[in-house]
Design an enzyme around this catalytic site. Sequence first.
Site, PDB file in Angstrom:
ATOM      1  N   LYS A   1       8.948  -0.232  -5.437  1.00  0.00           N
ATOM      2  CA  LYS A   1       7.794  -1.133  -5.593  1.00  0.00           C
ATOM      3  C   LYS A   1       6.802  -0.540  -6.608  1.00  0.00           C
ATOM      4  O   LYS A   1       6.206  -1.270  -7.399  1.00  0.00           O
ATOM      5  CB  LYS A   1       7.096  -1.356  -4.245  1.00  0.00           C
TER       6      LYS A   1
ATOM      7  N   ASP B   1       0.820  -1.219   0.000  1.00  0.00           N
ATOM      8  CA  ASP B   1       0.000   0.000   0.000  1.00  0.00           C
ATOM      9  C   ASP B   1       0.855   1.270   0.000  1.00  0.00           C
ATOM     10  O   ASP B   1       0.365   2.360  -0.305  1.00  0.00           O
ATOM     11  CB  ASP B   1      -0.969   0.006   1.194  1.00  0.00           C
TER      12      ASP B   1
ATOM     13  N   TYR C   1      11.986   2.705  -0.900  1.00  0.00           N
ATOM     14  CA  TYR C   1      11.377   1.367  -1.011  1.00  0.00           C
ATOM     15  C   TYR C   1      10.052   1.425  -1.782  1.00  0.00           C
ATOM     16  O   TYR C   1       9.879   0.716  -2.796  1.00  0.00           O
ATOM     17  CB  TYR C   1      11.226   0.749   0.391  1.00  0.00           C
TER      18      TYR C   1
HETATM   19  P1  NAD Z   1      11.254 -10.093   3.620  1.00  0.00           P
HETATM   20  O1  NAD Z   1      12.266  -9.002   3.586  1.00  0.00           O
HETATM   21  O2  NAD Z   1      10.934 -10.767   4.902  1.00  0.00           O
HETATM   22  O3  NAD Z   1      11.674 -11.244   2.589  1.00  0.00           O
HETATM   23  C1  NAD Z   1      12.187 -10.967   1.311  1.00  0.00           C
HETATM   24  C2  NAD Z   1      12.760 -12.280   0.760  1.00  0.00           C
HETATM   25  O4  NAD Z   1      13.251 -12.019  -0.564  1.00  0.00           O
HETATM   26  C3  NAD Z   1      13.948 -12.818   1.563  1.00  0.00           C
HETATM   27  O5  NAD Z   1      13.817 -14.214   1.732  1.00  0.00           O
HETATM   28  C4  NAD Z   1      15.159 -12.498   0.699  1.00  0.00           C
HETATM   29  O6  NAD Z   1      16.222 -13.409   0.855  1.00  0.00           O
HETATM   30  C5  NAD Z   1      14.545 -12.582  -0.698  1.00  0.00           C
HETATM   31  N1  NAD Z   1      15.295 -11.785  -1.689  1.00  0.00           N
HETATM   32  C6  NAD Z   1      15.724 -10.498  -1.568  1.00  0.00           C
HETATM   33  N2  NAD Z   1      16.392 -10.135  -2.690  1.00  0.00           N
HETATM   34  C7  NAD Z   1      16.365 -11.200  -3.526  1.00  0.00           C
HETATM   35  C8  NAD Z   1      16.863 -11.435  -4.837  1.00  0.00           C
HETATM   36  N3  NAD Z   1      17.544 -10.484  -5.524  1.00  0.00           N
HETATM   37  N4  NAD Z   1      16.661 -12.646  -5.413  1.00  0.00           N
HETATM   38  C9  NAD Z   1      15.983 -13.622  -4.737  1.00  0.00           C
HETATM   39  N5  NAD Z   1      15.508 -13.464  -3.496  1.00  0.00           N
HETATM   40  C10 NAD Z   1      15.676 -12.252  -2.889  1.00  0.00           C
HETATM   41  O7  NAD Z   1       9.952  -9.455   2.959  1.00  0.00           O
HETATM   42  P2  NAD Z   1       8.414  -9.680   3.328  1.00  0.00           P
HETATM   43  O8  NAD Z   1       8.058  -8.771   4.428  1.00  0.00           O
HETATM   44  O9  NAD Z   1       8.157 -11.121   3.421  1.00  0.00           O
HETATM   45  O10 NAD Z   1       7.738  -9.100   1.992  1.00  0.00           O
HETATM   46  C11 NAD Z   1       7.517  -9.943   0.871  1.00  0.00           C
HETATM   47  C12 NAD Z   1       6.882  -9.131  -0.244  1.00  0.00           C
HETATM   48  O11 NAD Z   1       5.657  -8.575   0.211  1.00  0.00           O
HETATM   49  C13 NAD Z   1       7.737  -7.952  -0.704  1.00  0.00           C
HETATM   50  O12 NAD Z   1       7.613  -7.852  -2.103  1.00  0.00           O
HETATM   51  C14 NAD Z   1       7.114  -6.756  -0.016  1.00  0.00           C
HETATM   52  O13 NAD Z   1       7.288  -5.586  -0.780  1.00  0.00           O
HETATM   53  C15 NAD Z   1       5.656  -7.168   0.015  1.00  0.00           C
HETATM   54  N6  NAD Z   1       4.858  -6.611   1.126  1.00  0.00           N
HETATM   55  C16 NAD Z   1       5.305  -6.708   2.407  1.00  0.00           C
HETATM   56  C17 NAD Z   1       4.504  -6.239   3.447  1.00  0.00           C
HETATM   57  C18 NAD Z   1       4.932  -6.352   4.892  1.00  0.00           C
HETATM   58  O14 NAD Z   1       4.255  -5.803   5.757  1.00  0.00           O
HETATM   59  N7  NAD Z   1       6.004  -7.042   5.209  1.00  0.00           N
HETATM   60  C19 NAD Z   1       3.268  -5.646   3.145  1.00  0.00           C
HETATM   61  C20 NAD Z   1       2.859  -5.549   1.816  1.00  0.00           C
HETATM   62  C21 NAD Z   1       3.663  -6.042   0.805  1.00  0.00           C
HETATM   63  O1  DAU Z   2       2.506  -0.982   4.499  1.00  0.00           O
HETATM   64  C1  DAU Z   2       3.168  -2.109   4.053  1.00  0.00           C
HETATM   65  C2  DAU Z   2       4.639  -2.039   4.434  1.00  0.00           C
HETATM   66  O2  DAU Z   2       4.715  -2.295   5.837  1.00  0.00           O
HETATM   67  C3  DAU Z   2       5.480  -3.035   3.679  1.00  0.00           C
HETATM   68  O3  DAU Z   2       5.454  -2.736   2.303  1.00  0.00           O
HETATM   69  C4  DAU Z   2       6.928  -3.026   4.181  1.00  0.00           C
HETATM   70  O4  DAU Z   2       7.683  -4.041   3.532  1.00  0.00           O
HETATM   71  C5  DAU Z   2       6.908  -3.298   5.675  1.00  0.00           C
HETATM   72  O5  DAU Z   2       8.231  -3.195   6.184  1.00  0.00           O
HETATM   73  C6  DAU Z   2       6.008  -2.295   6.382  1.00  0.00           C
HETATM   74  O6  DAU Z   2       6.571  -0.969   6.303  1.00  0.00           O
HETATM   75  P1  DAU Z   2       6.651   0.017   7.576  1.00  0.00           P
HETATM   76  O7  DAU Z   2       7.760   0.967   7.344  1.00  0.00           O
HETATM   77  O8  DAU Z   2       5.302   0.547   7.897  1.00  0.00           O
HETATM   78  O9  DAU Z   2       7.045  -1.084   8.725  1.00  0.00           O
HETATM   79  P2  DAU Z   2       7.982  -0.967  10.022  1.00  0.00           P
HETATM   80  O10 DAU Z   2       7.707  -2.157  10.854  1.00  0.00           O
HETATM   81  O11 DAU Z   2       9.396  -0.674   9.639  1.00  0.00           O
HETATM   82  O12 DAU Z   2       7.408   0.309  10.748  1.00  0.00           O
HETATM   83  C7  DAU Z   2       6.048   0.339  11.186  1.00  0.00           C
HETATM   84  C8  DAU Z   2       5.834   1.633  11.939  1.00  0.00           C
HETATM   85  O13 DAU Z   2       6.569   1.576  13.173  1.00  0.00           O
HETATM   86  C9  DAU Z   2       6.348   2.865  11.219  1.00  0.00           C
HETATM   87  O14 DAU Z   2       5.491   3.947  11.516  1.00  0.00           O
HETATM   88  C10 DAU Z   2       7.722   3.116  11.831  1.00  0.00           C
HETATM   89  C11 DAU Z   2       7.541   2.650  13.261  1.00  0.00           C
HETATM   90  N1  DAU Z   2       8.729   2.088  13.933  1.00  0.00           N
HETATM   91  C12 DAU Z   2       9.414   1.096  13.304  1.00  0.00           C
HETATM   92  C13 DAU Z   2      10.516   0.514  13.891  1.00  0.00           C
HETATM   93  C14 DAU Z   2      11.275  -0.594  13.178  1.00  0.00           C
HETATM   94  C15 DAU Z   2       9.106   2.528  15.193  1.00  0.00           C
HETATM   95  O15 DAU Z   2       8.470   3.438  15.771  1.00  0.00           O
HETATM   96  N2  DAU Z   2      10.201   1.958  15.784  1.00  0.00           N
HETATM   97  C16 DAU Z   2      10.941   0.968  15.173  1.00  0.00           C
HETATM   98  O16 DAU Z   2      11.961   0.497  15.752  1.00  0.00           O
END
Ligand code: NAD
Ligand code: DAU
Length: 334
Positions: A151, A122, A147
């Site tokens: 995306k 999002d 980031y």
């Molecule tokens: P993550 O960082 O936990 O995992 C990413 C994985 O991709 C890892 O296993 C890493 O080794 C692999 N990777 C990185 N670069 C690579 C490359 N060049 N080739 C092959 N593998 C590679 O990420 P996540 O939180 O599981 O997110 C997964 C997907 O979902 C991402 O595309 C992210 O943008 C999307 N997403 C994440 C969230 C969230 O809240 N975490 C929310 C919405 C969308």
């Molecule tokens: O919205 C989806 C996204 O959510 C994904 O696309 C990303 O991959 C995922 O990392 C996440 O992004 P955020 O930046 O929102 O996640 P994060 O956990 O890093 O931070 C969540 C919120 O918490 C943000 O407002 C920053 C705050 N934060 C984060 C960390 C790591 C803190 O206050 N303290 C911290 O130490």
Amino acid sequence: MTILVTGGAGFIGSNFVHYWVAHHPEDRIIVLDKLTYAGNLRNLESVANKIRFVKGDICDHELVFSLVKDVDRIVHFAAESHNDRAAMDPESFLRTNIFGTYNLLDAARQHQIKRFHHVSTDEVFGHLPLDGGSFNEQSLYAPRSIYPASKAASDHFVRAFYHTHGLPITISNCSNNYGPYHFPEKIIPLFICNLREGKKVPVYGDGLYVRDWIHVEDHCRGIEAILLKGRVGETYCLGGKESEISNLELTKKLLALTDRDESFIEYVKDRPGHDRRYSIDYSKAQRELGWEPTIGIDEGLKNTVDWYANHQAWVDEVRSGAYQDYYEKQYVTR
Ligand code: NAD
Ligand code: DAU
């Protein structure tokens, strides 16, 4: 059906592999993962004999083309995903998130695969004020940092391959996930691990930033619904069940669940360009796919805190860095 899951050793990818193995045991799964710091093969340990794991980079043309030729569907998770790392190392975000996605699309086109599902965020829509509004499929793209900019670019390439080459794509833009196997650099697992170890938790800025939290299992069900019922060429926004809360409210819930008091909160310097609020309107997915999230924030956080308490060995390996030796032990030296 053979499915290539990129990034399947990461947080959401590994949850998706567990989900798919449990619900679609007839399908073959190939996981392609580079095992960056975010990839952990332990996440796939309990399904290791049910999948094929390939260590490799989605930017590797030869490898990707050789794998994709035997694949029906691709579910593309692999990415650099952490905002706090992007300012320090933007190039790896551009390389993996943009060029890696392009490389997969090109292979998918040449081998005429049946579906390319792109897992997006999002954050591509920018941010919202505290007093209202939600993102939906019509929201304009307005990323505000590295980031989400990378995306957003990848989403555009995915759509470009649909319009230019007729590649059967779908895209999901999802809110913040949480649950098992979440790497403790993101707020929820970091705070749970710190609090369990008796350490303080760093709240950025005023702590009033709002996120829409979705349990990772709901996200995996959403991707399944899109793969099975989604219309080709379409985007679906996925969000959590009444789970929009500020970081401070979230922190207080985690303090309560770990029996800590507010003296464990430490206010620290804010994240540069910090997005104020995310919120998702998932009514299109509800209407067209019959999907909706089922796990509310209180239930989900309790389960997640319990999961971390019951997986201390996983936490210890991740916190010490020892998890990075596991691939060598399992695949190289045997
Ligand atoms: P993550 O960082 O936990 O995992 C990413 C994985 O991709 C890892 O296993 C890493 O080794 C692999 N990777 C990185 N670069 C690579 C490359 N060049 N080739 C092959 N593998 C590679 O990420 P996540 O939180 O599981 O997110 C997964 C997907 O979902 C991402 O595309 C992210 O943008 C999307 N997403 C994440 C969230 C969230 O809240 N975490 C929310 C919405 C969308
Ligand atoms: O919205 C989806 C996204 O959510 C994904 O696309 C990303 O991959 C995922 O990392 C996440 O992004 P955020 O930046 O929102 O996640 P994060 O956990 O890093 O931070 C969540 C919120 O918490 C943000 O407002 C920053 C705050 N934060 C984060 C960390 C790591 C803190 O206050 N303290 C911290 O130490």
